[in-house]
Design an enzyme around this catalytic site. Structure first.
Site, PDB file in Angstrom:
ATOM      1  N   ASP A   1     -13.107  20.840   2.802  1.00 43.81           N
ATOM      2  CA  ASP A   1     -12.124  19.967   3.453  1.00 43.81           C
ATOM      3  C   ASP A   1     -11.946  20.381   4.914  1.00 43.81           C
ATOM      4  O   ASP A   1     -11.995  19.569   5.823  1.00 43.81           O
ATOM      5  CB  ASP A   1     -10.772  20.039   2.722  1.00 43.81           C
ATOM      6  CG  ASP A   1     -10.906  19.613   1.276  1.00 43.81           C
ATOM      7  OD1 ASP A   1     -11.338  18.482   1.037  1.00 43.81           O
ATOM      8  OD2 ASP A   1     -10.609  20.437   0.388  1.00 43.81           O
TER       9      ASP A   1
ATOM     10  N   GLN B   1     -19.704  28.307  11.831  1.00 43.58           N
ATOM     11  CA  GLN B   1     -20.452  27.091  11.461  1.00 43.58           C
ATOM     12  C   GLN B   1     -21.769  26.989  12.220  1.00 43.58           C
ATOM     13  O   GLN B   1     -22.758  26.476  11.696  1.00 43.58           O
ATOM     14  CB  GLN B   1     -19.603  25.839  11.728  1.00 43.58           C
ATOM     15  CG  GLN B   1     -18.805  25.403  10.526  1.00 43.58           C
ATOM     16  CD  GLN B   1     -18.153  24.038  10.702  1.00 43.58           C
ATOM     17  OE1 GLN B   1     -18.066  23.517  11.809  1.00 43.58           O
ATOM     18  NE2 GLN B   1     -17.665  23.481   9.618  1.00 43.58           N
TER      19      GLN B   1
ATOM     20  N   GLU C   1     -20.201  19.370   0.281  1.00 41.09           N
ATOM     21  CA  GLU C   1     -20.454  18.189   1.113  1.00 41.09           C
ATOM     22  C   GLU C   1     -21.086  18.555   2.452  1.00 41.09           C
ATOM     23  O   GLU C   1     -22.182  18.116   2.792  1.00 41.09           O
ATOM     24  CB  GLU C   1     -19.118  17.470   1.337  1.00 41.09           C
ATOM     25  CG  GLU C   1     -19.213  16.299   2.251  1.00 41.09           C
ATOM     26  CD  GLU C   1     -18.018  15.362   2.146  1.00 41.09           C
ATOM     27  OE1 GLU C   1     -17.727  14.725   3.136  1.00 41.09           O
ATOM     28  OE2 GLU C   1     -17.372  15.258   1.086  1.00 41.09           O
TER      29      GLU C   1
ATOM     30  N   SER D   1     -22.286  21.403   3.781  1.00 40.25           N
ATOM     31  CA  SER D   1     -23.531  22.188   3.836  1.00 40.25           C
ATOM     32  C   SER D   1     -24.723  21.359   3.358  1.00 40.25           C
ATOM     33  O   SER D   1     -25.858  21.604   3.772  1.00 40.25           O
ATOM     34  CB  SER D   1     -23.403  23.483   3.030  1.00 40.25           C
ATOM     35  OG  SER D   1     -23.065  23.207   1.700  1.00 40.25           O
TER      36      SER D   1
END
Ligand code: TRH
Length: 362
Positions: free
Chosen positions: A15, A249, A267, A269
């Site tokens: 999220d 990231q 989601e 990755s």
């Protein structure tokens, strides 16, 4: 425009991971973003340097709204319910004749067919603090009739300039010549011990780069059990394991670009592994009613996965109990490359979202 993105952390990192990536990408396109999040702790490792143009704000109850004026775009990430006091100031602004507020419900990513039907639908708010506003449903997806995937404009140039040997060296990740590199970001796949066996019995050596948290816990417990019950399972030492720290990231991308095979989950990755263009295996976020089984098949259809990759996915995701399919990296790599090439033809999510917001505000 001023964007207010609301994100509730349910569990895991997706999220916040998606909300942060979206915020960052909007800021890169000259938008101002307030990211309201109830638990921002994962940003300490996911985005330690922050991002100019993105202001992270605590989603407290009630929301601290002193000095905060309504913006132009409200985003509720994954159906979280935006704080009513904030909705109220947006509705007030619109009623008072200010510019129209675009209220976007950003949905989870799915390759299922309903996504094309539902993308862009709207729903006027008839009661409550948002009366007078309209909610618009924005669905990420894999086809031109969906909202697309997050992809930054300079991704391909960054990939072209990437030097994996240097990156591995800088991060102190051991890598012997001829070793196949495999990243592992997963939940607790039941077939993990079979995967470890496959690596141990392959003719070429493998180094498994294990991400922290659930993946590393799962590997450690599988290893402990194997070493106890079958002490000789990796007697030729064909499998080596490195446990990684949490990467930001940007370095998480570098990890995916460095590997010959990527195991990803959830989601965000998954999308990053598609852009990496290497063979990939996806562990879908499990749902209690097995709704994820259909979602998994839809993704496999969307990327036109060859039969062996489909069988591998079904076992890896516990859809069936067949023995784990042998790895077939050349065929899987071709399929992912073809899917990536097709997806690169489509417009990225932020370009589409900016256009969509313009259209609902005029
Ligand atoms: O953590 P996830 O399993 O998140 C899940 C899914 O999004 C799922 O759909 C959702 O319903 C659930 O959360 C609540 O996997 P995902 O989506 O890939 O998110 C991981 C994020 O963490 C992604 O942005 C990449 C980032 N990451 C790093 O930045 N560094 C790391 O070292 C690792 C392992 C991950």
């Amino acid at each position: 425009m001023q964007w207010d993105i609301f994100c509730k952390v349910i569990d895991n990192y997706g999220d916040l991971g998606v909300s942060w990536r979206l915020s960052r990408e909007l800021a890169a396109r000259c938008q101002r973003v307030r990211l309201w999040v109830d638990d921002a702790s994962a940003l300490q490792w996911m985005a330690p340097l922050g991002c100019a143009g993105v202001e992270v704000r605590a989603w407290t109850q009630p929301l601290a709204l002193q000095g905060v004026a309504a913006g132009e775009v409200l985003v509720e990430a994954f159906g979280c319910e935006i704080a009513p006091e904030f909705i109220a100031i947006n509705a007030y602004k619109q009623r008072a004749g200010g510019n129209k507020v675009a209220w976007i419900n950003l949905e989870y990513l799915s390759a299922e067919l309903y996504v094309e039907r539902s993308h862009g639908l709207s729903s006027p708010v008839l009661r409550g603090p948002g009366t007078g506003l309209t909610k618009h449903f924005f669905y990420p997806g894999f086809t031109p009739r969906t909202g697309g995937l997050l992809r930054e404009p300079h991704l391909l140039q960054r990939q072209a300039g990437f030097d994996r040997t240097e990156w591995l060296r800088q991060h102190g990740i051991e890598w012997r010549p001829k070793e196949q590199l495999v990243s592992l970001f997963c939940y607790e796949p039941g077939a993990l011990h079979q995967l470890l066996d496959q690596f141990a019995h392959q003719p070429a050596p493998t180094r498994l780069l294990v991400t922290p948290g659930r993946a590393s816990d799962a590997v450690q417990s599988a290893m402990e059990k194997k070493n106890r019950l079958q002490p000789l399972w990796n007697k030729r030492g064909m499998l080596s394991i490195s446990y990684l720290p949490a990467l930001d990231q940007i370095d998480f991308d570098h990890l995916l670009w460095s590997c010959d095979l990527n195991f990803v989950r959830g989601e965000d990755s998954l999308v990053r592994a598609l852009w990496a263009g290497r063979p990939l295996v996806w562990q879908i976020y499990p749902q209690h009613d097995d709704a994820h089984h259909g979602k998994l098949e839809a993704l496999l259809d969307a990327i036109q996965a060859p039969a062996s990759l489909r069988r591998f996915h079904r076992t890896w995701n516990g859809v069936d109990q067949s023995p784990l399919e042998p790895l077939a990296l050349p065929a899987w790599g071709e399929a992912i490359q073809a899917a990536r090439a097709q997806l690169l033809q489509q417009r990225d999510l932020v370009s589409q979202l900016l256009e969509f917001v313009d259209s609902v505000r005029t």
